[in-house]
Each structure stands twice: as C-alpha cells, then as structure tokens.
Design an enzyme around this catalytic site. Sequence first.
Site, PDB file in Angstrom:
ATOM      1  N   THR A   1       0.690  -1.273   0.009  1.00  0.00           N
ATOM      2  CA  THR A   1      -0.011  -0.154  -0.061  1.00  0.00           C
ATOM      3  C   THR A   1       0.799   0.952   0.012  1.00  0.00           C
ATOM      4  OG1 THR A   1      -0.149  -0.052   1.972  1.00  0.00           O
ATOM      5  CG2 THR A   1      -1.499  -1.339   1.457  1.00  0.00           C
ATOM      6  N   ASP A   2       0.334   2.235  -0.306  1.00  0.00           N
ATOM      7  CA  ASP A   2       1.014   3.797   0.071  1.00  0.00           C
ATOM      8  C   ASP A   2       1.056   3.935   0.927  1.00  0.00           C
ATOM      9  OD1 ASP A   2       2.224   5.956  -1.098  1.00  0.00           O
ATOM     10  OD2 ASP A   2       0.727   6.843  -2.608  1.00  0.00           O
ATOM     11  N   TRP A   3       1.592   4.885   1.384  1.00  0.00           N
ATOM     12  CA  TRP A   3       2.389   4.966   2.676  1.00  0.00           C
ATOM     13  C   TRP A   3       0.675   5.427   4.201  1.00  0.00           C
ATOM     14  CZ3 TRP A   3       5.375   2.364   0.710  1.00  0.00           C
ATOM     15  CH2 TRP A   3       6.271   2.286   0.964  1.00  0.00           C
TER      16      TRP A   3
END
Length: 581
Positions: free
Chosen positions: A300-302
């Site tokens: 996932t993105d942060w």
Amino acid sequence: MHPYQDATRPVDERVEDLLARMTPEEKAGQLFHTILTMNPDGTPVTEADDSTSRFTTPELIAGRGLTHFNLLGSHGPREMATWHNAIQSTAAGTRLGIPVTLSTDPRHAFTDNIGASFNAGAFSAWPEALGLAAVRDPELVFRFADTVRREYLSVGFRTALHPQVDLATEPRWSRQSGTFGSDAGLSGELVAAYVRGLQGETLGPDSVAAMVKHFPGGGPQKDGEDPHFPHGKEQVYPGGLRDLHLEPFRAAIAAGCAQMMPYYGQPVGTDWEEVGFGFNKGVVTGLLREELGFTGIVCTDWGLLEDSVILGEPHEARAWGVEHLSVAERAAKALDAGVDQFGGEQCPEVIVELMASGRIPEARIDASVRRLLREKFLLGLFDERRYVDPDEAAETVGRADFAAAGAAAQRRSLTVLTDGPLPLSGRPRLYVEGVAPEVAAAYGEVVAAPEEADLALLRLRTPYEERPGRFESFFHSGSLAFDAPELDRVLALLATVPTVVCVNLERPAVLPEIADRAAALLADYGAGDDALLDVVFGRARPEGRLPFELPRSMAAVRAARPDVPNDTEDPVFPYGHGLEL
C-alpha cells in the site's frame, strides 16, 4: 545450518523452511514497510522521534520484527552504506536472522518533496521522469534505470519506490513531474525499459526491485487535488477512459515488475467500491491479480491505517471511504482486498490480533509472507548481498561517467517551444534572473540591469497556489496561471530587453502572454543552468517534445475531463510540440 540458510538449495524450498519456523509475531513484522531515518554519521537512530517513528531502529528490527524500511532524507554515500550495514547486523542478530530490505523514493533529479522524492544530492543528476519522456527514447530510460540500479546497489537500496506511471491527464495534479506524461503508449514503452534497467531480465542478486505506482493510475484526480489529503481523495472518470490508465501498468507487468503500489484515491462514479484503492478488492484482487495476472508483491501507499504526525503536524490516515473503521478493521479489509504489505506503518500487533481472533487466517498471512521472503532470497539478501562496501559506495555514487550521462540527458530533454534568435553566438551582455551569474559569465558578460543587456535570460517555475500546512506545501497544486503581479513583472522585462525564457514544467503552465512576447521560450523538467546555457548557445542539441499540452487558460483547464489526455480547448502548445535548433 538450517535449510533456509543453505544457498545451494532452491529458493522455494528455503522459503518454505523459513516460513515454517516463524512465529505469528515474526510473520506479522514482514507485513510492514515503514520509514527510517539515520544519523548524519551513518549510525542508526537510537532515540525515538514521534515525527517519523514511535520506536528506535533497534526496537523496530529486534523488538517488532520489521525488515522492510524506506530511508528518509539525503546523506553521503559512505554514511548510507555504513548505516545499511549496521541495521543489517542488527537484523542478523535476531532469532532467524532475516535480512533487511532497504527502499527509497526517487533521488536522481531536482525535485525535493519529503512525501515523494529527494533531490539528487550525491547521486548523479538527471531530468525528472517528464524530461525522460520528452526525449522519447526507451534506450535512454534503460541507461538511466541501470545507473540508478548501480548507485542504489552500492549503498544497499534494494527496492525502488518507482517508477511512477500514472498518466498526466489532469493538468493541475501535483505529481506529474514523476510521470512519463500524458501518452499511455509512450508511458508503456518507457516503463518497460525502466523495469528492465532496474531489475534485469529476471530478479536476482544484481537487481533492484521495482515498485511500480500508483495502480490503477492516479492521474484523474477531481479538480487536480492529491489524495494525500482529504480534499483530494476523489478519483473520477468523466471521459470513460479508465482502461487507458491501465496501459502503462500492463506494460510494467509484462516487463516483470516485482512490486505494485495502489494509490490512495477513492474512485467515484464507477462500478468499483468507493473506497481507497488499497482497500479495494475489486481493484487489487479482481483487476490486478486476476485480470492482469500480477503475481508479485502489493504494498500500500504510506499511512493507510493509523493517524500520524508529519513535520510536526497531525495527519489523519488516508483511509478514504473506510474512515469509520478501526485500525484493525482497516488492516483486515486491506488484507481481504489482496495487499501483502502496509507502507509507512509499524503496528504488527494488529496483525497478530487479527490472526489470534480468527478474523484473518494465518494461511492468508503466510501467502503474503511467502512472497516477501521469496524476494529477499532472490535478491541475495540471505547470502552474498547482505552487506555493502562503504568505500565502493563512495566511489560509485555520482561517478564521473554517471554524472556525465545525467548531464547529457538534461540537455537532450530541454524543449524549444519558440526559437527566435536561438542559438546565440558570441559573448553578448546578459541580464539573468533565476540563473547563477557565475555560470552565465562563461557564456557572456553579465550585467546588473536589463537596460544594460543585449539579451535577458529568465528561468521561471510553473505557478502553484500556496497551501496551508508544512507537508502540503510540498505538493504544488491549484492554478497553473501566473498571478497578475508576477505576470506584469515578467512582461515588463520582456518589453525592456529581448528575453529568452525557460519554464520548469513540473505541471503544464498557462503562459500565453509570455509565449507571445518572449524572444524565445524553452521548457525544462530538471536541468542545471549550464545545461540550459549550452542549449541556448548552440553547444548542445535539445531533443525534447512536450510530454503534455500547455493549456491556454485556467477556464480551459477547469472545463477539461481529468481522465482524458490533452483535453483542453485550443492549447498554446499541443502535446509533442518541440523545435530543433
């Protein structure tokens, strides 16, 4: 020696042996890919700083079992290599000795955005991805990525949080400088070359794993806002071109990219569930895994799970569409969607609780851990590639031939929009703004006032709206038009002396008046003053072509459809425009 420690055994056998020895806590630690900082002298951080982590580096590795880290900030190559070895040594001392995988955002160009990239610093300096796209040469992109690979390997980076292959279809969107522009076909060609440059034909000990982003394409953001922030979370497709945005990702998968990052965006008005892509089973499992056949790691993105503090400011988790869920419920939904790893998070206890409660079967966690461990084995991290040589790092990063290749690419990428008196000759009297006088002095006599000059040289940046908040200030969004005071100032200079204007296009600037009145107009996507002056004086040949169109007005931008490439009415310069000198 356990079987997983035996380099002569097949990778899959080693993975299964190690997986069988892991506790639920050790497995949970693998599912987190969080941020680390380092001390300037190359020593690990041993005091917690809530602005980046609640835990020290030893606590994250030895206490919480994390083995995937994203290094924040710019440092010297010898120090980075020394730090990398120190954290690998900490990891080697844990019960199973699972090595660390170190990652980085892009750090080979000119943009400096704590949430997206770092300027080159000690690394060789190249144009932004938009500049590579302006040259339209897959071989150049391959050479760039191969250079990145070699410099990264020397300091211990084994995962690149790039390339970014979103299509630049919404002119106001802040992330366009990291893309290959608005053309899906070209983006596909270039990402394939990029992945091969980083990884080689197959993933191995000399590879850097490519984490391609942001699936399924982060370009069509409503009003051009960015989903790092609540007011930018909506992603829309009024032109019906959702499939067009998938083309670069298809090319990346065909090239064998190791990892994929879904974006934060929340699709609106589609048949997908209206939740962020990292929570979206129809996107991650249905589209990415099943339809497109991707078998690698999905990270996932942060910052999807927990609220955080960034640069001293509180920021809510980017849990768009599932804001009402608890952290554990968000994690469960993302795992159900098909993700393997959580970027920017450090809460393995949540996964342990989900397994203990039966909400997430341990077999589901095993599937993701298996992918993550397999990559570590393929990259040679359990064997010859665990440590790096600080002396070699100092010799490799920014090496003369790498720097020269980057400098040549800067010159090639410059785009001549109108040529007027170019190329210049002789040693004219030059008035400069935005150009270092000491650099300009090698090409002409630098004077103090426009009235004294034969010619002015003016460097500008694409306009943007100032936004509140330290973190959001890095994301240049909003209007692309010069405000009245600045435009009047520029036009007054153009009326005083013939002026060569160069605009840095991190986004498509609105500049019809400047285009009409400049003696010559150029565009850059990350280039030094010497690169620009070499082109202006005919010492280098520019090859750039616009990677997106330049709109005529903000009214035209607002009327355009965000998912449709080059959709503004009567642009000042169309996609692909560029003159030869």
